[in-house]
Design an enzyme around this catalytic site. Structure first.
Site, PDB file in Angstrom:
ATOM      1  N   GLY A  11     -16.495 -23.366 -13.511  1.00 15.86           N
ATOM      2  CA  GLY A  11     -15.095 -23.423 -13.939  1.00 15.86           C
ATOM      3  C   GLY A  11     -14.137 -22.908 -12.870  1.00 15.86           C
ATOM      4  N   GLY A  69     -21.223 -18.047  -7.162  1.00 16.11           N
ATOM      5  CA  GLY A  69     -22.409 -18.618  -7.824  1.00 16.11           C
ATOM      6  C   GLY A  69     -23.178 -17.588  -8.632  1.00 16.11           C
ATOM      7  N   HIS A 110     -16.840  -6.852 -16.379  1.00 13.80           N
ATOM      8  CA  HIS A 110     -17.934  -6.366 -17.222  1.00 13.80           C
ATOM      9  C   HIS A 110     -18.779  -5.286 -16.539  1.00 13.80           C
ATOM     10  CE1 HIS A 110     -16.658  -8.933 -20.384  1.00 13.80           C
ATOM     11  NE2 HIS A 110     -16.546  -9.917 -19.499  1.00 13.80           N
ATOM     12  N   TYR A 133     -25.605  -8.926 -17.541  1.00 17.95           N
ATOM     13  CA  TYR A 133     -24.695  -9.617 -16.611  1.00 17.95           C
ATOM     14  C   TYR A 133     -23.822  -8.605 -15.853  1.00 17.95           C
ATOM     15  CZ  TYR A 133     -20.355 -12.094 -15.419  1.00 17.95           C
ATOM     16  OH  TYR A 133     -19.240 -12.562 -14.778  1.00 17.95           O
TER      17      TYR A 133
HETATM   18  C1  15L Z   1     -16.538 -12.845 -17.084  1.00 20.91           C
HETATM   19  O1  15L Z   1     -17.024 -12.138 -16.220  1.00 20.91           O
HETATM   20  C2  15L Z   1     -17.073 -14.187 -17.387  1.00 20.91           C
HETATM   21  O2  15L Z   1     -17.662 -14.798 -16.276  1.00 20.91           O
HETATM   22  C3  15L Z   1     -16.037 -15.091 -17.996  1.00 20.91           C
HETATM   23  O3  15L Z   1     -16.715 -16.186 -18.557  1.00 20.91           O
HETATM   24  C4  15L Z   1     -15.174 -14.395 -19.057  1.00 20.91           C
HETATM   25  O4  15L Z   1     -15.932 -14.183 -20.190  1.00 20.91           O
HETATM   26  C5  15L Z   1     -14.597 -13.097 -18.503  1.00 20.91           C
HETATM   27  O5  15L Z   1     -15.568 -12.314 -17.902  1.00 20.91           O
HETATM   28  C6  15L Z   1     -13.874 -12.273 -19.571  1.00 20.91           C
HETATM   29  O6  15L Z   1     -14.149 -11.069 -19.678  1.00 20.91           O
HETATM   30  O7  15L Z   1     -13.010 -12.802 -20.241  1.00 20.91           O
END
Ligand code: 15L
Length: 271
Positions: A11, A69, A110, A133
């Site tokens: 994306g 990536g 995160h 993650y």
């Molecule tokens: C992220 O790190 C994710 O890759 C993305 O998909 C979103 O979920 C984003 O965080 C978020 O916290 O909104």
């Protein structure tokens, strides 16, 4: 400057494919599979990031890397380990072997998801990842520091909030990142002469922001976005979400409530 963009079919990568060539005309794209709409004037090298041979092929001859990536949401440990941890190690190690000067690493909010909403934090706080993650992104930041201090790479880690044209819900009002502002941050990472190793938040100038991004401002970051101008869109998005006490309390939102089995009330009192 020849630049490699990993995760080019995802994306964020898809949007950057449109925006980066005006700044970096020599752009090489990489992902597991080529974007469906790859143009004849775009260079693409397929690479599974967990395979060093493929990564070295993708990195060959570039001056800078924008490393997006990854498996970009929570996933099983084996998936995260290969795609994100081994993959990011391979990127930094291939960069070192081939004399690549700069790496911009797409970290994530995160990494610090278990800080309560409303608590203003800088980039110097202890990592409190909210998912496997998030752990992988903290590991990527640590690899960035190692390769900067030990091997002299210039590294910028961006703890990206939520990238897109509109803030999707109330939480995203605080962490929204306008696409043009990401491009500005990437330019600092690839070009700023004083940059050795830094961690910035990838966020616009949001009225409800939670993060002290003064490190980015010191390098001249001038974000043009403020999510507050799209408040209604965020409220509309929020109205579609069911209330979730854990998600609604912590900065990481639903990433925190996924698999959550701790004593929330006790935790909330301690914080
Ligand atoms: C992220 O790190 C994710 O890759 C993305 O998909 C979103 O979920 C984003 O965080 C978020 O916290 O909104």
């Amino acid at each position: 400057m020849k630049v490699l963009l990993t995760g080019a079919s995802g994306g964020v990568g898809t949007r950057l494919r449109e925006m980066l060539p005006q700044h970096y005309p020599h752009l090489r794209l990489s992902d597991l599979a080529a974007p469906k709409d790859l143009r004849a004037d775009e260079e693409f090298v397929a690479a599974d990031l967990s395979d060093m041979v493929q990564v070295e092929r993708a990195v060959d001859g570039v001056d800078g890397i924008i490393h997006l990536g990854a498996h970009s949401i929570e996933g099983p440990w084996e998936t995260i380990l290969q795609a994100n941890i081994a993959g990011t190690y391979n990127i930094f190690e291939a960069a070192r072997r081939q004399g690549v000067k700069r790496v911009v690493f797409a970290s994530s909010n995160h990494v610090v998801g278990f800080y309560p909403r409303g608590q203003r934090i800088g980039t110097d706080v202890t990592a409190l990842p909210d998912t496997r993650y998030g752990v992988s992104k903290a590991c990527g930041e640590a690899l960035g520091a190692l390769y900067a201090y030990k091997y002299g790479l210039r590294v910028l880690c961006l703890r990206i909030g939520n990238f897109g044209d509109v803030p999707l819900d109330v939480r995203r009002l605080s962490i929204w990142l306008k696409p043009e502002d990401l491009v500005q941050l990437i330019q600092i990472g690839l070009e700023h002469p004083d940059l050795r190793h830094e961690i910035f938040y990838g966020a616009s100038a949001n009225t409800r922001g939670w993060w002290d991004n003064s490190a980015a401002y010191r390098y001249g970051y001038k974000p043009s976005g403020d999510s507050e101008t799209m408040l209604q869109a965020a409220l509309d998005g929020q109205a579609k979400l069911a209330p979730d006490p854990v998600s609604d309390f912590f900065q990481g939102g639903p990433f925190c409530s996924q698999e959550f089995s701790a004593d929330f009330e006790a935790l909330r009192k301690e914080l």
